[in-house]
Scaffold this motif. Structure first.
Motif, PDB file in Angstrom:
ATOM      1  N   LEU A  62      54.247  24.735 -35.846  1.00  0.00           N
ATOM      2  CA  LEU A  62      53.557  23.981 -36.900  1.00  0.00           C
ATOM      3  C   LEU A  62      52.063  24.291 -36.791  1.00  0.00           C
ATOM      4  O   LEU A  62      51.592  24.730 -35.749  1.00  0.00           O
ATOM      5  CB  LEU A  62      53.736  22.470 -36.693  1.00  0.00           C
ATOM      6  CG  LEU A  62      55.142  21.911 -36.623  1.00  0.00           C
ATOM      7  CD1 LEU A  62      55.083  20.429 -36.267  1.00  0.00           C
ATOM      8  CD2 LEU A  62      55.833  22.108 -37.946  1.00  0.00           C
ATOM      9  N   VAL A  63      51.349  24.024 -37.856  1.00  0.00           N
ATOM     10  CA  VAL A  63      49.903  24.223 -37.826  1.00  0.00           C
ATOM     11  C   VAL A  63      49.218  22.859 -37.852  1.00  0.00           C
ATOM     12  O   VAL A  63      49.539  22.003 -38.685  1.00  0.00           O
ATOM     13  CB  VAL A  63      49.435  25.087 -39.016  1.00  0.00           C
ATOM     14  CG1 VAL A  63      47.918  25.151 -39.073  1.00  0.00           C
ATOM     15  CG2 VAL A  63      50.026  26.477 -38.922  1.00  0.00           C
ATOM     16  N   LEU A  64      48.287  22.659 -36.902  1.00  0.00           N
ATOM     17  CA  LEU A  64      47.450  21.465 -36.877  1.00  0.00           C
ATOM     18  C   LEU A  64      45.998  21.906 -37.020  1.00  0.00           C
ATOM     19  O   LEU A  64      45.612  22.955 -36.498  1.00  0.00           O
ATOM     20  CB  LEU A  64      47.607  20.703 -35.563  1.00  0.00           C
ATOM     21  CG  LEU A  64      48.979  20.132 -35.248  1.00  0.00           C
ATOM     22  CD1 LEU A  64      48.939  19.396 -33.909  1.00  0.00           C
ATOM     23  CD2 LEU A  64      49.460  19.207 -36.342  1.00  0.00           C
ATOM     24  N   THR A  65      45.204  21.104 -37.705  1.00  0.00           N
ATOM     25  CA  THR A  65      43.793  21.395 -37.895  1.00  0.00           C
ATOM     26  C   THR A  65      42.958  20.407 -37.095  1.00  0.00           C
ATOM     27  O   THR A  65      43.188  19.190 -37.167  1.00  0.00           O
ATOM     28  CB  THR A  65      43.419  21.298 -39.387  1.00  0.00           C
ATOM     29  OG1 THR A  65      44.247  22.191 -40.131  1.00  0.00           O
ATOM     30  CG2 THR A  65      41.960  21.665 -39.611  1.00  0.00           C
ATOM     31  N   SER A  94      55.309  15.805 -43.443  1.00  0.00           N
ATOM     32  CA  SER A  94      56.760  15.988 -43.545  1.00  0.00           C
ATOM     33  C   SER A  94      57.365  16.471 -42.223  1.00  0.00           C
ATOM     34  O   SER A  94      58.589  16.541 -42.102  1.00  0.00           O
ATOM     35  CB  SER A  94      57.095  16.980 -44.662  1.00  0.00           C
ATOM     36  OG  SER A  94      56.638  18.279 -44.325  1.00  0.00           O
ATOM     37  N   GLU A  95      56.516  16.792 -41.247  1.00  0.00           N
ATOM     38  CA  GLU A  95      56.994  17.244 -39.943  1.00  0.00           C
ATOM     39  C   GLU A  95      56.302  16.445 -38.838  1.00  0.00           C
ATOM     40  O   GLU A  95      55.472  16.978 -38.100  1.00  0.00           O
ATOM     41  CB  GLU A  95      56.727  18.740 -39.776  1.00  0.00           C
ATOM     42  CG  GLU A  95      57.416  19.575 -40.836  1.00  0.00           C
ATOM     43  CD  GLU A  95      57.114  21.051 -40.706  1.00  0.00           C
ATOM     44  OE1 GLU A  95      58.023  21.772 -40.273  1.00  0.00           O
ATOM     45  OE2 GLU A  95      55.982  21.453 -41.027  1.00  0.00           O
ATOM     46  N   ASP A 125      49.782   9.314 -43.728  1.00  0.00           N
ATOM     47  CA  ASP A 125      49.903   8.871 -45.106  1.00  0.00           C
ATOM     48  C   ASP A 125      50.624   9.980 -45.861  1.00  0.00           C
ATOM     49  O   ASP A 125      51.189  10.884 -45.249  1.00  0.00           O
ATOM     50  CB  ASP A 125      48.538   8.517 -45.708  1.00  0.00           C
ATOM     51  CG  ASP A 125      47.553   9.671 -45.691  1.00  0.00           C
ATOM     52  OD1 ASP A 125      47.979  10.845 -45.696  1.00  0.00           O
ATOM     53  OD2 ASP A 125      46.338   9.402 -45.684  1.00  0.00           O
ATOM     54  N   ALA A 126      50.602   9.935 -47.164  1.00  0.00           N
ATOM     55  CA  ALA A 126      51.334  10.929 -47.951  1.00  0.00           C
ATOM     56  C   ALA A 126      50.768  12.336 -47.803  1.00  0.00           C
ATOM     57  O   ALA A 126      51.476  13.322 -48.008  1.00  0.00           O
ATOM     58  CB  ALA A 126      51.324  10.526 -49.429  1.00  0.00           C
ATOM     59  N   SER A 127      49.504  12.453 -47.414  1.00  0.00           N
ATOM     60  CA  SER A 127      48.885  13.779 -47.369  1.00  0.00           C
ATOM     61  C   SER A 127      48.749  14.374 -45.978  1.00  0.00           C
ATOM     62  O   SER A 127      48.582  15.591 -45.842  1.00  0.00           O
ATOM     63  CB  SER A 127      47.494  13.729 -48.020  1.00  0.00           C
ATOM     64  OG  SER A 127      46.642  12.885 -47.266  1.00  0.00           O
ATOM     65  N   GLN A 128      48.800  13.552 -44.908  1.00  0.00           N
ATOM     66  CA  GLN A 128      48.600  14.100 -43.566  1.00  0.00           C
ATOM     67  C   GLN A 128      49.100  13.162 -42.474  1.00  0.00           C
ATOM     68  O   GLN A 128      49.203  11.961 -42.677  1.00  0.00           O
ATOM     69  CB  GLN A 128      47.121  14.384 -43.332  1.00  0.00           C
ATOM     70  CG  GLN A 128      46.258  13.142 -43.337  1.00  0.00           C
ATOM     71  CD  GLN A 128      44.770  13.438 -43.249  1.00  0.00           C
ATOM     72  OE1 GLN A 128      44.368  14.580 -43.155  1.00  0.00           O
ATOM     73  NE2 GLN A 128      43.949  12.405 -43.270  1.00  0.00           N
TER      74      GLN A 128
END
Length: 139
Positions: A62-65, A94-95, A125-128
């Motif tokens: 997965l990618v995390l920022t 979603s992950e 939340d829905a975005s992150q």
């Protein structure tokens, strides 16, 4: 006679020294993997807004920022001196990830190697999804 404040500073320092070896991090890291264990707040700050690959298996990631490096309050004139800070990462909601220690690598500089980082989910939340990693480095 020792004042209560001096006693508390001295004993808390002893506890810190007993729990940490010099140059170690509360968030686990692997010096054999090539990523330096001595990255302090200023080095992590230079990596703000960069992406990191979190490996779930040898072929799944997965990618995390890295979105924030937050300095934590320390006692003035404390001995030993500590560099305490928190890293905040964002990822795809979603992950979601459970709290744990993960193998990670920097996407922009894969030659730097892999390192281990303990992440704790702190919300989504829905975005992150948000994750934190706390550091306490002896300086």
């Amino acid at each position: 006679m020792m004042k209560r404040r001096e006693f508390l500073i001295g004993t808390s320092s002893a506890v810190v020294l007993a729990g940490l070896r010099v140059g170690s991090v509360l968030a686990a890291s692997d010096p054999a993997a090539g990523f330096s264990t001595s990255l302090g707040k200023s080095e992590w700050t230079a990596l703000l807004n960069q992406d990191f690959r979190l490996w779930l298996s040898s072929s799944t990631s997965l990618v995390l920022t890295l979105t924030a490096v937050t300095e934590q309050a320390t006692m003035p004139n404390a001995v030993p001196r500590l560099d305490q800070f928190t890293l905040t990462f964002t990822g795809d909601p979603s992950e979601p990830l459970a709290e744990g220690t993960y193998t990670m690598s920097q996407i922009m500089q894969p030659a730097a190697g892999n390192f281990f980082l303990h992440l704790q989910p702190v919300g989504s939340d829905a975005s992150q999804s948000l994750y934190r990693s706390d550091f306490s480095l002896l300086t």
